[in-house]
Scaffold this active site. Sequence first.
Site, mmCIF file in Angstrom:
data_model
loop_
_atom_site.group_PDB
_atom_site.id
_atom_site.type_symbol
_atom_site.label_atom_id
_atom_site.label_comp_id
_atom_site.label_asym_id
_atom_site.label_seq_id
_atom_site.Cartn_x
_atom_site.Cartn_y
_atom_site.Cartn_z
ATOM 1 N N CYS A 265 -9.938 2.534 10.476
ATOM 2 C CA CYS A 265 -9.544 2.592 9.064
ATOM 3 C C CYS A 265 -8.597 1.445 8.734
ATOM 4 C CB CYS A 265 -8.892 3.937 8.768
ATOM 5 S SG CYS A 265 -8.401 4.135 7.055
ATOM 6 N N ASP B 207 7.245 7.171 4.340
ATOM 7 C CA ASP B 207 7.340 5.872 5.006
ATOM 8 C C ASP B 207 7.046 4.711 4.061
ATOM 9 O OD1 ASP B 207 7.968 7.149 7.398
ATOM 10 O OD2 ASP B 207 5.863 7.353 7.949
ATOM 11 N N GLY C 182 3.632 9.011 0.786
ATOM 12 C CA GLY C 182 4.452 9.551 1.858
ATOM 13 C C GLY C 182 5.810 8.893 1.909
ATOM 14 N N CYS D 143 -6.861 9.894 9.248
ATOM 15 C CA CYS D 143 -6.517 9.122 8.057
ATOM 16 C C CYS D 143 -7.440 9.446 6.892
ATOM 17 C CB CYS D 143 -6.617 7.638 8.415
ATOM 18 S SG CYS D 143 -6.388 6.514 7.055
ATOM 19 N N LEU E 141 0.860 -1.183 0.000
ATOM 20 C CA LEU E 141 0.000 0.000 0.000
ATOM 21 C C LEU E 141 0.894 1.229 0.000
ATOM 22 C CD1 LEU E 141 -2.794 -1.059 2.524
ATOM 23 C CD2 LEU E 141 -2.631 -1.442 0.055
ATOM 24 N N GLY F 284 3.620 1.022 5.318
ATOM 25 C CA GLY F 284 4.700 1.811 5.889
ATOM 26 C C GLY F 284 4.537 2.075 7.371
#
Length: 367
Positions: A103, A18, A16, A209, A12, A126
């Site tokens: 989430c 991470d 970003g 999120c 996923l 991440g």
Amino acid sequence: MDDLASKNIALLLSGGVDSSVALYELVRQGVRPDCFYIKIGPEEEEEWDCSSEEDLEMATAVSRKYGCKLEVIDCHREYWEQVTTYTMSKVRAGLTPNPDVMCNRLIKFGAFHEKQGHAYDLIATGHYAQTEEEEEKIVNSKSSNRKLTWLCTSPDPVKDQTDFLAQIYDWQLAKALFPIGHMMKEEVRLIAEREHLAPAHRRDSQGICFLGKINYNDYLRRYLGEQPGDIVELETGRKIGQHRGHWFHTIGQRKGLGLGGGPWFIVKKDINENILYVSHGYDPATAYRQVFSIRDFHSLNGQLPPASVTLKIRHTPEFLPARLEASGNGQYTVRAEAPIHGVAPGQFCVIYDADHHRCYGSGEISL
């Protein structure tokens, strides 16, 4: 974890730093995962300022750099039907929910799994978290022991995200892979800069999120509106102000009350009368609790916690020592070693072992 090169892995990719370094780590280990960007746009994009377009551009750039395919998965309906419904029902009841926790269960490891993740051995993210496997010893059983997967903390106490993962199901945890979970945030940033990854200098996302730049109070106002009520000093019963709806406020809150002569802390809610009770001072005793209850404890792998534990009630670096007293049916009484500030009904109390290494799961604070 078995040899990753033999696994079929979905990553996923959020755009970003991470998840971008998570992709680098997988490629470094000889894995070329299929990358997926989960799209959760607001209902009327022209009305809501969302950063998803830039996120997708970054995700596209990083996946292209490593020759991995990127597919956009639309989970808009699932997010707004499941996570938003959960959030609004809780805040309407005067509780303090955590949408990010749900989430992870319902979207990242839930709806995505239904749409694409079921075709993969592992789903990588991440997150700053780790997993460990051990053999579960089954007494008086002729069948072979099964493997237990444990959710374990990151060495970075500030970035550790096990609290956000403590409501996922055991089968979701067994498929989870956290390529950067053993790293410190500084190391992740250095790798991103060294490898010239597009999101290397992006700031960490803040807030709820998938809401992007949407203000959380605007999110609540859109679905619940406003309902003015009184703010009352707990000790004197004196009305000292008004609020626009109890759902905009939580136990332990100090800022954003619009009251003079502070500081003031919210210490209690009367939902039926729509009253917020506050106490005055920098450290009022009424803002703390040392004994409280949790319900509906969710075990990550079927293992129940011992009596001596550490815990978190919000996303902070600290793990608080406590003792648990089980009363059956997922109910526990928590007796913390020291008073805890801002314990609010609806928050998740996340339970760890005494060394705050393994996470057992979490339950909802019910007071």
